[in-house]
Design a protein around this motif. Structure first.
Motif, short mmCIF file in Angstrom:
data_model
loop_
_atom_site.label_atom_id
_atom_site.label_comp_id
_atom_site.label_asym_id
_atom_site.label_seq_id
_atom_site.Cartn_x
_atom_site.Cartn_y
_atom_site.Cartn_z
N VAL A 19 36.12 6.53 -46.18
CA VAL A 19 37.43 6.84 -46.75
C VAL A 19 37.29 7.46 -48.14
O VAL A 19 36.57 6.95 -48.99
N ILE A 20 38.02 8.57 -48.36
CA ILE A 20 37.99 9.25 -49.66
C ILE A 20 39.02 8.64 -50.59
O ILE A 20 40.17 8.44 -50.22
N HIS A 21 38.60 8.38 -51.80
CA HIS A 21 39.49 7.92 -52.87
C HIS A 21 39.80 9.15 -53.72
O HIS A 21 38.95 9.63 -54.45
N TYR A 22 41.03 9.67 -53.59
CA TYR A 22 41.40 10.92 -54.25
C TYR A 22 41.74 10.77 -55.72
O TYR A 22 41.40 11.64 -56.52
N GLN A 23 42.47 9.71 -56.08
CA GLN A 23 42.94 9.60 -57.46
C GLN A 23 42.79 8.18 -57.98
O GLN A 23 43.04 7.21 -57.26
N ASP A 24 42.42 8.09 -59.27
CA ASP A 24 42.41 6.82 -59.99
C ASP A 24 42.69 7.06 -61.47
O ASP A 24 42.28 6.32 -62.32
N GLY A 25 43.43 8.12 -61.76
CA GLY A 25 43.66 8.53 -63.15
C GLY A 25 44.79 7.80 -63.83
O GLY A 25 45.52 7.01 -63.24
N ASN A 26 44.92 8.09 -65.13
CA ASN A 26 45.97 7.49 -65.95
C ASN A 26 47.30 8.18 -65.65
O ASN A 26 47.41 9.39 -65.74
#
Length: 161
Positions: free
Chosen positions: A112-119
């Protein structure tokens, strides 16, 4: 020391610390009392745990407006908790969502790809902790290249316009 069950003697770097008295004075709290101190923030059943996995817990801090890591994946499941601020969280097959301080998130790992974890915020940092169950001998995180992202575009939930 031995014979002093109601106290603890800590030794650090050769220096002794003062004795700390036990606050329970030998009394055991009831299960109901202990449960009153606990709040479950997340409970999941991960699809798999890599054989021989080891756990790693990290704290991530991104400054205001930081986009976070590029698309990536982990070798095993990850469990996280936002300590401060707001994080944009997006996994393959799920819409992006905002996780605020006090909120939990998880990802199954593997393919599974984790696309975003940004602020999510331009005015404050975001801090979150993540515990990962990693496959031995493999990096905790690997980035996904542009060719693979293009091939798997149909697995990403369209973003609202």
């Amino acid at each position: 020391m031995a014979g002093e069950p109601a106290s603890v003697r800590m030794v650090h770097g050769g220096d002794s610390m003062p004795k700390a008295k036990s606050t329970s004075a030998g009394q055991k709290p009831s299960l109901d009392e202990l449960q009153s101190f606990i709040t479950v923030v997340q409970e999941v059943e991960p699809p798999f745990i890599p054989a021989g996995a080891h756990a790693m817990t990290i704290v991530v801090e991104f400054p205001p407006g930081h986009p976070g890591n590029p698309p990536h994946r982990h070798t095993g499941p990850c469990f996280g908790y936002v300590l401060e601020g707001e994080m944009v969280f997006e996994l393959e097959g799920e819409p992006a969502r905002v996780v605020r301080a006090g909120g939990a998130f998880w990802e199954p790992g593997g393919d599974v790809i984790h696309y975003q974890d940004g602020n999510n915020r331009e005015d404050i940092p975001v801090r979150f902790t993540v515990t990962m169950l990693c496959e031995p001998g493999k990096p905790m995180l690997t980035f996904v290249d542009d060719d693979e992202l293009a091939r798997r575009q149909n697995r990403r939930v369209p973003r609202p316009r």
